[in-house]
Enzyme design. Structure first.
Site, PDB file in Angstrom:
ATOM      1  N   GLN A   1     132.889  79.009  57.563  1.00 31.70           N
ATOM      2  CA  GLN A   1     134.168  79.636  57.896  1.00 31.70           C
ATOM      3  C   GLN A   1     134.846  80.295  56.695  1.00 31.70           C
ATOM      4  O   GLN A   1     135.771  81.094  56.855  1.00 31.70           O
ATOM      5  CB  GLN A   1     135.096  78.626  58.582  1.00 31.70           C
ATOM      6  CG  GLN A   1     134.580  78.251  59.979  1.00 31.70           C
ATOM      7  CD  GLN A   1     135.439  77.239  60.713  1.00 31.70           C
ATOM      8  OE1 GLN A   1     136.599  77.018  60.376  1.00 31.70           O
ATOM      9  NE2 GLN A   1     134.865  76.600  61.722  1.00 31.70           N
TER      10      GLN A   1
ATOM     11  N   ARG B   1     136.295  66.190  73.307  1.00 35.25           N
ATOM     12  CA  ARG B   1     136.015  67.289  74.247  1.00 35.25           C
ATOM     13  C   ARG B   1     134.534  67.600  74.325  1.00 35.25           C
ATOM     14  O   ARG B   1     134.043  68.100  75.322  1.00 35.25           O
ATOM     15  CB  ARG B   1     136.655  68.589  73.746  1.00 35.25           C
ATOM     16  CG  ARG B   1     138.111  68.655  73.701  1.00 35.25           C
ATOM     17  CD  ARG B   1     138.533  70.006  73.078  1.00 35.25           C
ATOM     18  NE  ARG B   1     138.898  69.915  71.691  1.00 35.25           N
ATOM     19  CZ  ARG B   1     138.449  70.707  70.734  1.00 35.25           C
ATOM     20  NH1 ARG B   1     137.583  71.663  70.996  1.00 35.25           N
ATOM     21  NH2 ARG B   1     138.856  70.553  69.498  1.00 35.25           N
TER      22      ARG B   1
ATOM     23  N   HIS C   1     142.252  65.598  61.836  1.00 29.98           N
ATOM     24  CA  HIS C   1     143.363  66.158  62.629  1.00 29.98           C
ATOM     25  C   HIS C   1     143.917  65.092  63.583  1.00 29.98           C
ATOM     26  O   HIS C   1     143.958  65.299  64.800  1.00 29.98           O
ATOM     27  CB  HIS C   1     142.948  67.371  63.462  1.00 29.98           C
ATOM     28  CG  HIS C   1     142.167  68.421  62.732  1.00 29.98           C
ATOM     29  ND1 HIS C   1     142.601  68.978  61.559  1.00 29.98           N
ATOM     30  CD2 HIS C   1     140.986  69.026  63.016  1.00 29.98           C
ATOM     31  CE1 HIS C   1     141.709  69.882  61.168  1.00 29.98           C
ATOM     32  NE2 HIS C   1     140.723  69.923  62.025  1.00 29.98           N
TER      33      HIS C   1
ATOM     34  N   TYR D   1     127.987  71.730  62.261  1.00 30.88           N
ATOM     35  CA  TYR D   1     127.592  71.865  63.671  1.00 30.88           C
ATOM     36  C   TYR D   1     126.813  73.134  63.968  1.00 30.88           C
ATOM     37  O   TYR D   1     126.455  73.390  65.118  1.00 30.88           O
ATOM     38  CB  TYR D   1     128.804  71.753  64.594  1.00 30.88           C
ATOM     39  CG  TYR D   1     129.891  72.797  64.424  1.00 30.88           C
ATOM     40  CD1 TYR D   1     129.822  74.015  65.086  1.00 30.88           C
ATOM     41  CD2 TYR D   1     131.001  72.540  63.626  1.00 30.88           C
ATOM     42  CE1 TYR D   1     130.830  74.962  64.959  1.00 30.88           C
ATOM     43  CE2 TYR D   1     132.006  73.477  63.485  1.00 30.88           C
ATOM     44  CZ  TYR D   1     131.923  74.689  64.149  1.00 30.88           C
ATOM     45  OH  TYR D   1     132.921  75.616  64.009  1.00 30.88           O
TER      46      TYR D   1
ATOM     47  N   GLU E   1     143.882  67.469  67.766  1.00 33.99           N
ATOM     48  CA  GLU E   1     144.410  68.577  66.968  1.00 33.99           C
ATOM     49  C   GLU E   1     145.394  69.434  67.746  1.00 33.99           C
ATOM     50  O   GLU E   1     146.380  69.910  67.198  1.00 33.99           O
ATOM     51  CB  GLU E   1     143.216  69.435  66.503  1.00 33.99           C
ATOM     52  CG  GLU E   1     143.626  70.623  65.650  1.00 33.99           C
ATOM     53  CD  GLU E   1     142.425  71.344  65.060  1.00 33.99           C
ATOM     54  OE1 GLU E   1     141.294  71.134  65.549  1.00 33.99           O
ATOM     55  OE2 GLU E   1     142.625  72.107  64.106  1.00 33.99           O
TER      56      GLU E   1
ATOM     57  N   HIS F   1     136.848  67.371  54.620  1.00 38.22           N
ATOM     58  CA  HIS F   1     136.515  68.119  55.843  1.00 38.22           C
ATOM     59  C   HIS F   1     136.271  69.586  55.547  1.00 38.22           C
ATOM     60  O   HIS F   1     137.172  70.289  55.092  1.00 38.22           O
ATOM     61  CB  HIS F   1     137.645  67.975  56.869  1.00 38.22           C
ATOM     62  CG  HIS F   1     137.269  68.436  58.241  1.00 38.22           C
ATOM     63  ND1 HIS F   1     136.293  67.820  58.990  1.00 38.22           N
ATOM     64  CD2 HIS F   1     137.716  69.461  59.007  1.00 38.22           C
ATOM     65  CE1 HIS F   1     136.181  68.436  60.161  1.00 38.22           C
ATOM     66  NE2 HIS F   1     137.028  69.449  60.190  1.00 38.22           N
TER      67      HIS F   1
ATOM     68  N   ASP G   1     138.783  72.323  55.457  1.00 40.37           N
ATOM     69  CA  ASP G   1     138.446  72.676  56.836  1.00 40.37           C
ATOM     70  C   ASP G   1     137.991  74.129  56.993  1.00 40.37           C
ATOM     71  O   ASP G   1     136.850  74.463  56.702  1.00 40.37           O
ATOM     72  CB  ASP G   1     139.664  72.345  57.718  1.00 40.37           C
ATOM     73  CG  ASP G   1     139.371  72.468  59.207  1.00 40.37           C
ATOM     74  OD1 ASP G   1     138.265  72.875  59.575  1.00 40.37           O
ATOM     75  OD2 ASP G   1     140.249  72.144  60.029  1.00 40.37           O
TER      76      ASP G   1
HETATM   77  C1  NGQ Z   1     135.632  73.716  64.346  1.00 42.26           C
HETATM   78  N1  NGQ Z   1     137.943  73.771  63.711  1.00 42.26           N
HETATM   79  O1  NGQ Z   1     134.811  72.950  64.823  1.00 42.26           O
HETATM   80  O2  NGQ Z   1     135.347  74.547  63.493  1.00 42.26           O
HETATM   81  C2  NGQ Z   1     137.057  73.598  64.810  1.00 42.26           C
HETATM   82  C3  NGQ Z   1     137.314  74.625  65.881  1.00 42.26           C
HETATM   83  C4  NGQ Z   1     136.974  73.378  68.033  1.00 42.26           C
HETATM   84  C5  NGQ Z   1     139.112  73.159  63.710  1.00 42.26           C
HETATM   85  N2  NGQ Z   1     139.335  72.320  64.663  1.00 42.26           N
HETATM   86  C6  NGQ Z   1     136.496  74.452  67.105  1.00 42.26           C
HETATM   87  N3  NGQ Z   1     139.999  73.364  62.780  1.00 42.26           N
HETATM   88  O3  NGQ Z   1     137.744  72.516  67.658  1.00 42.26           O
HETATM   89  O4  NGQ Z   1     136.555  73.414  69.173  1.00 42.26           O
HETATM   90 ZN    ZN Z   2     137.032  70.874  61.594  1.00 46.73          ZN
END
Ligand code: NGQ
Ligand code: ZN
Length: 464
Positions: free
Chosen positions: A66, A213, A276, A126, A242, A61, A325
């Site tokens: 980031q 979500r 997660h 994404y 998560e 992942h 991640d």
């Molecule tokens: C992400 N990261 O997509 O980068 C997510 C944060 C979200 C983690 N979950 C954004 N660690 O979950 O909406």
């Molecule tokens: Zn992630």
């Protein structure tokens, strides 16, 4: 590329440590033969490994961009800093990254990964559109930056274009901060198709649902149906449970917790990676583990973001692997150590991951994470075994952290007690040596380019 062979005094095979092992691979970079008790001698012409040999670790992942933000949210914003306030800060960086920036950040990141023992990475991608939210003329522009960086660094890649359509359960419209992430389902499937042009054995393409979500049930069904017509065996990843707020919102929307909802509404099986899978009740964990899905654990990020502790003991025989991640750390050993430590802190026990069959903690962790990470990658990796890619990590038997220790103890010391520096000598991906003497040849150039981009991004994203 040429075929090759290596002799290891000790090698970690799927069945455990073996001695005096010759590993052979073909010109396509696949292992053809693994021969314990080989009776190797100096005159055999087979090179000798500098120390114990491990399977390369798949990183299941990653959000590559980031890395340029890692460590930059460790200061107080308000009295209730949380995952969600971290996300607001992270979005500001996400919305400033150009394709050239992403190429630079990812190249440096993948070099770091290789030096740290990761030989393949699943990119949960994404960031699709230009900074104003409009698609690039070539909608795969940012995805191609990742593919290019992986190719340059020499790491294996599973590319997971991410479906993202709403800001919360029940069809809440996306926010302005999410403008670069949004695709119609058919456009996302087109991106999957566009990325599937021949990259040989080094790249696999799957699909991710960002989270329950971020997609509606209808979009999820359409995406999975579309993917099945493109590649019925493609890996499918999802961020699943998560944050407690996410669990509560899911219950308010559907009456079910996210893992239970997913298991009731999607054909979850061994193709799936549940990233997660932090917040599960016992029966959710038992059901999810039984599907063959891989739990995608990102222990240092989950600790950094205050997510919660994965219930490792109740995952039982279920498959799991690790990912870096947010890249708050980029080191396979750190993830394994954090996972084991979180369990010790939660259960007041020691050696939680050890089993009667595999008493050494780091060996048990490494074998499980390599196998689970390979499954999540959808690539033939994660094992020193015929048919798998020749991806492996050679420890440096002269490093003070592990010198003169028997192999199982050396791996424990590498994971739990390596202190300054790491005891990794060589990293091989698909039969090609990409790290020698602990160094990737691109290390310095990639790092200085990365530092420049990080400074540019900071200048483009002043504090609000
Ligand atoms: C992400 N990261 O997509 O980068 C997510 C944060 C979200 C983690 N979950 C954004 N660690 O979950 O909406
Ligand atoms: Zn992630």
């Amino acid at each position: 590329m040429a075929a090759g062979a290596l002799h290891a005094s000790d090698a970690l095979l799927p069945t455990g440590w073996a001695r005096d092992v010759v590993i052979e691979w073909d010109a396509a970079g696949r292992i053809t033969w693994v021969r314990p008790h080989s009776g190797w001698s100096q005159t055999s012409g087979v090179a000798r490994a500098a120390g114990p040999v491990l399977p390369g670790m798949p990183n299941l992942h990653s959000h590559a961009f980031q890395r340029a933000f890692a460590g930059l949210a460790e200061f107080r914003g308000s009295s209730d800093d949380s995952f969600w306030s971290w996300r607001d800060r992270m979005y500001r960086v996400a919305n400033a990254v150009t394709p050239e920036d992403l190429d630079t950040i990812a190249t440096h990141l993948f070099v770091e990964m290789l030096e740290a023992g990761y030989t393949s990475v699943c990119e949960f991608h994404y960031l699709h559109h230009d900074v104003d939210g409009r698609p690039y003329a070539d909608r795969a522009t940012l995805a191609r930056a990742i593919v290019r960086a992986a190719d340059r660094a020499g790491i294996g890649l599973t590319m997971l274009p991410v479906l993202y359509q709403q800001s919360g359960f029940g069809g809440a419209p996306p926010t302005d901060g999410q403008r670069r992430f949004i695709n119609r389902t058919d456009a996302l499937l087109d991106l999957v198709r566009a990325l599937r042009v021949a990259h040989g054995d080094m790249v696999r393409v799957g699909l991710a649902l960002h989270s329950l979500r971020a997609v509606t049930p209808e979009a999820m069904r359409d995406a999975l149906a579309g993917l099945a017509t493109i590649d019925p065996f493609a890996p499918i990843h999802v961020h699943v449970a998560e944050q407690m707020r996410e669990v509560e919102d899911c219950v308010a929307w559907s009456g079910q917790r996210p893992v239970a909802w997913l298991l009731d509404h999607a054909p979850v099986d061994a193709r799936w990676c549940l990233v997660h899978a932090t917040h599960m009740l016992d029966d959710e964990a038992a059901r999810a583990a039984a599907t063959g899905a891989v739990a995608g654990l990102c222990p240092t990020t989950e600790a950094n973001l205050g997510d919660g502790i994965f219930g490792f003991p109740r995952w039982g025989e279920g498959r799991w692997g690790v990912g870096s991640d947010s890249h708050i750390t980029v080191n396979a050993a750190d993830e394994l150590r954090m996972l084991e430590y979180s369990q010790r802190l939660a259960t007041h026990r020691r050696n939680v991951a050890a089993t009667p069959r595999e008493p050494h903690v780091a060996t048990a962790l490494t074998l499980a994470a390599a196998a689970g990470g390979a499954a999540a990658s959808g690539r033939p990796i994660g094992a020193l075994a015929p048919g798998a890619r020749a991806d492996f990590v050679v420890l440096d038997a002269r490093h003070p952290a592990i010198a003169d220790l028997p192999a199982p103890a050396a791996l424990d010391a590498h994971v739990f007690a390596s202190g300054r520096g790491r005891a990794i000598a060589t990293v091989v991906v698909g039969g090609r040596t990409v790290v020698a003497g602990g160094r990737h040849p691109l290390r310095d150039d990639a790092a200085s380019a990365f530092v420049r981009v990080r400074a540019l991004l900071a200048a483009r994203t002043p504090a609000p």
